[in-house]
Design a protein around this motif. Sequence first.
Motif, mmCIF file in Angstrom:
data_model
loop_
_atom_site.group_PDB
_atom_site.id
_atom_site.type_symbol
_atom_site.label_atom_id
_atom_site.label_comp_id
_atom_site.label_asym_id
_atom_site.label_seq_id
_atom_site.Cartn_x
_atom_site.Cartn_y
_atom_site.Cartn_z
ATOM 1 N N GLY A 4 0.838 -1.192 0.000
ATOM 2 C CA GLY A 4 0.000 0.000 0.000
ATOM 3 C C GLY A 4 0.870 1.237 0.000
ATOM 4 N N GLU A 5 1.935 1.188 0.782
ATOM 5 C CA GLU A 5 2.842 2.338 0.880
ATOM 6 C C GLU A 5 3.560 2.646 -0.418
ATOM 7 N N ILE A 6 3.849 1.610 -1.206
ATOM 8 C CA ILE A 6 4.523 1.863 -2.478
ATOM 9 C C ILE A 6 3.691 2.844 -3.274
ATOM 10 N N VAL A 7 2.392 2.620 -3.291
ATOM 11 C CA VAL A 7 1.503 3.487 -4.039
ATOM 12 C C VAL A 7 1.428 4.854 -3.381
ATOM 13 N N GLU A 8 1.293 4.865 -2.087
ATOM 14 C CA GLU A 8 1.180 6.137 -1.377
ATOM 15 C C GLU A 8 2.436 6.973 -1.577
ATOM 16 N N THR A 9 3.587 6.329 -1.547
ATOM 17 C CA THR A 9 4.836 7.050 -1.709
ATOM 18 C C THR A 9 4.845 7.750 -3.057
ATOM 19 N N ARG A 10 4.373 7.050 -4.046
ATOM 20 C CA ARG A 10 4.316 7.615 -5.387
ATOM 21 C C ARG A 10 3.386 8.809 -5.424
ATOM 22 N N SER A 11 2.298 8.746 -4.705
ATOM 23 C CA SER A 11 1.363 9.859 -4.786
ATOM 24 C C SER A 11 1.663 10.876 -3.687
ATOM 25 N N GLN A 12 2.899 10.859 -3.188
ATOM 26 C CA GLN A 12 3.375 11.870 -2.236
ATOM 27 C C GLN A 12 2.502 11.975 -1.001
ATOM 28 N N GLU A 13 1.911 10.887 -0.593
ATOM 29 C CA GLU A 13 1.137 10.951 0.627
ATOM 30 C C GLU A 13 1.827 10.118 1.692
ATOM 31 N N THR A 14 1.488 10.398 2.938
ATOM 32 C CA THR A 14 2.202 9.724 4.004
ATOM 33 C C THR A 14 1.737 8.279 4.131
ATOM 34 N N ALA A 15 2.627 7.473 4.678
ATOM 35 C CA ALA A 15 2.308 6.070 4.890
ATOM 36 C C ALA A 15 1.104 5.935 5.813
ATOM 37 N N ASN A 16 0.899 6.940 6.638
ATOM 38 C CA ASN A 16 -0.210 6.840 7.579
ATOM 39 C C ASN A 16 -1.578 6.882 6.907
ATOM 40 N N HIS A 17 -1.624 7.365 5.665
ATOM 41 C CA HIS A 17 -2.922 7.379 4.978
ATOM 42 C C HIS A 17 -3.535 5.982 4.924
ATOM 43 N N VAL A 18 -2.754 4.992 4.498
ATOM 44 C CA VAL A 18 -3.323 3.646 4.371
ATOM 45 C C VAL A 18 -3.719 3.081 5.730
ATOM 46 N N VAL B 276 -13.037 8.591 1.672
ATOM 47 C CA VAL B 276 -13.398 9.995 1.479
ATOM 48 C C VAL B 276 -13.145 10.788 2.771
ATOM 49 N N PHE B 277 -13.461 10.174 3.909
ATOM 50 C CA PHE B 277 -13.193 10.859 5.182
ATOM 51 C C PHE B 277 -11.716 11.221 5.280
ATOM 52 N N ASP B 278 -10.878 10.282 4.899
ATOM 53 C CA ASP B 278 -9.453 10.566 4.985
ATOM 54 C C ASP B 278 -9.023 11.625 3.974
ATOM 55 N N ALA B 279 -9.590 11.554 2.763
ATOM 56 C CA ALA B 279 -9.228 12.531 1.724
ATOM 57 C C ALA B 279 -9.667 13.936 2.143
ATOM 58 N N LEU B 280 -10.865 14.048 2.731
ATOM 59 C CA LEU B 280 -11.369 15.373 3.088
ATOM 60 C C LEU B 280 -10.655 15.936 4.316
ATOM 61 N N SER B 281 -10.330 15.077 5.270
ATOM 62 C CA SER B 281 -9.766 15.637 6.498
ATOM 63 C C SER B 281 -8.262 15.909 6.419
ATOM 64 N N HIS B 282 -7.656 15.600 5.266
ATOM 65 C CA HIS B 282 -6.232 15.907 5.104
ATOM 66 C C HIS B 282 -5.983 16.728 3.863
ATOM 67 N N ILE C 170 -8.729 8.722 15.143
ATOM 68 C CA ILE C 170 -7.792 7.966 14.285
ATOM 69 C C ILE C 170 -6.803 8.945 13.642
ATOM 70 N N ASN C 171 -7.318 10.080 13.195
ATOM 71 C CA ASN C 171 -6.436 11.092 12.577
ATOM 72 C C ASN C 171 -5.381 11.594 13.555
ATOM 73 N N LYS C 172 -5.754 11.652 14.841
ATOM 74 C CA LYS C 172 -4.795 12.145 15.837
ATOM 75 C C LYS C 172 -3.712 11.108 16.119
ATOM 76 N N ILE C 173 -4.137 9.828 16.117
ATOM 77 C CA ILE C 173 -3.160 8.773 16.412
ATOM 78 C C ILE C 173 -2.170 8.592 15.257
ATOM 79 N N PHE C 174 -2.665 8.756 14.025
ATOM 80 C CA PHE C 174 -1.800 8.569 12.843
ATOM 81 C C PHE C 174 -1.749 9.847 12.016
ATOM 82 N N PRO C 175 -1.037 10.858 12.491
ATOM 83 C CA PRO C 175 -1.038 12.139 11.747
ATOM 84 C C PRO C 175 -0.161 12.069 10.497
ATOM 85 N N ASP C 176 -0.338 13.019 9.601
ATOM 86 C CA ASP C 176 0.520 13.108 8.407
ATOM 87 C C ASP C 176 1.935 13.500 8.803
#
Length: 521
Positions: free
Chosen positions: A336-350, A466-472, A515-521
């Motif tokens: 999952g992180e391989i993809v996230e890394t490519r899209s410049q998002e943090t590993a915590n997104h997944v 969507v919750f994750d996309a909107l809140s970050h 959840i967002n607080k425990i795994f921040p960007d």
Amino acid sequence: MDVKSNENPDDELVFVEEDSISEDAAAAFEKKALWKILIVDDEEDVHEITRITLKGYSFDNRGVQLLSAYSGDEVKEMLKKEHDIALILLDVVMEKDDTGLDLVEHIRKDLKNSTVRIVLRTGQPGKAPEQEVITKYDINDYKTKPEFTAQKLYTSVTACLRAYNNLKTIERNNQGLQSIIRSTAIIFKNQSFSRFASQVLIHLIELLRLDSNADISSAYLVGMPKNSIFIMSGTGRYADKIGMELGNSMPRNVVDYYLKFQKNGGETFLADEYIGVFKTREGFSSLLYLSGCADLRRTERHLLRIYANNIAIGFDNISLAREIINTQKEVILTLGEIVETRSQETANHVTRVAEACYLLANKYGMDENTTEMLRLASPMHDVGKIGVPEAILNKPGRLTDVEFEIIKHHAETGYEILRKSNRPIMQTAAIVALQHHERWDGMGYPQGLSGENIHIFGRIAAIADVFDALSHKRCYKEAWSIEKIIDYYKSESGNHFDANLVTLFLMHVDEFVSINKIFPD
Ligand code: C2E
Ligand code: SIN
Ligand code: SIN
Ligand code: SIN
Ligand code: FE
Ligand code: FE
């Protein structure tokens, strides 16, 4: 026929000036494999003009190797010898009026090669009308010879090589994934340390597809760190050194890195070497060494790291079932992180999406096993983005319609990557990948499913994603306030989202926010 007869002078041949390539680039260039392009035409002129046009051409820092064939039979011979042709520029009329079209059928159906890109070039469009040919044959572009100017050839070749490269990346990832899963399973079934150790190397080399590389040497050493570590298995230079101690068998720099990494573990990629040091929970220390692996790509390096980390865990091998689940979990998160890394998002997104899926499934009353499965599977929901060009994925602004159409493929691409495994976690992941952009009202993609025709996994993942996309913050948008997010879910209840799930989500929204607080960007 004269290829250049209608050519506009503005479209004159474009050359890359050879001396404009810097020395570094030239060195990198030489090391990389060339894109193989096969020119098929019964007229020598066409070969010549194509060669002149593509002289100095490169894509993604790789030049081209041009192959030539003059008849249907020659093409078939060529395809037996050359297995990695990226693009075929194919004439239609040769021995017969439809030799080119027959070849397309042969390549796609008999050889089952769906990866090679095929551009049809015809001098006599009457014999192969564009509309008919494009719908009936699996080709990637169609050009009449007079319209195929140098500039258009460049554009077409570039588009084809980009597509070919993406398809290959998907293929490689897919094979890597399968290989990891298979080898993890085999390794864990294996009780004996020495068999374990030799399978580690066999599978690693297979995984990285280095089997055909004559220069490759590898060694896997294990021991208790307080004493010393010993070669448990080896290939190439180390094949006859089994049982020897680190200091007596390995190059000096490997020993130095071992001492450096011994305490906390660590790894390094040198020019053509990989050195990884791992500690297992039981306190063993292991060292994985590869040499002759100069041109590993980024995805392959990722796979190597995942694999190396997993074998360290594998070595403990105490409770088999538990370990397999844990290992898969790690493999899944990392992929999952391989993809996230490519899209410049943090590993915590997944991780956040996984935790939000788990939480919502739990509130929904899904049984514990299924809930856990969803948690393990959901990090891979966007794995199909590996097939989307980075320029689109990371575009700072709004996407054009065309770009968005390309992004939309990620759902099906992910499904194709994941569905090939029979493992329950992977099957779950495949459903999530396919359906996480479906909408309750049927206006989503890729299938436009509606209501309960969307699998509960897809409906839950949609809310979590969507919750994750909107809140970050994303590369194309700012983070939304929680008030705005709540309003959005209220207004999309029964439209984008399953109303029952929205009710549960809003009832417990504080828990999702934490959840967002425990795994921040
Ligand atoms: P993502 O960024 O993870 O977004 C996931 C989903 O969250 C989106 O799916 C959409 O349903 C929702 N979402 C995200 N941002 C917004 C927003 O500002 N407003 C609203 N109403 N919903 C939002 P969608 O639209 O199918 O997009 C899928 C993926 O496509 C996105 O994943 C993202 O990677 C990409 N994407 C979408 N729009 C753009 C864009 O304008 N620019 C770029 N660079 N990428 C985009
Ligand atoms: C474990 O927690 O048992 C090992 C870590 C992992 O494989 O996820
Ligand atoms: C990403 O953009 O790679 C992650 C966003 C998503 O979960 O859709
Ligand atoms: C469940 O609700 O526990 C089962 C989910 C499903 O597979 O549809
Ligand atoms: Fe997505
Ligand atoms: Fe996502």
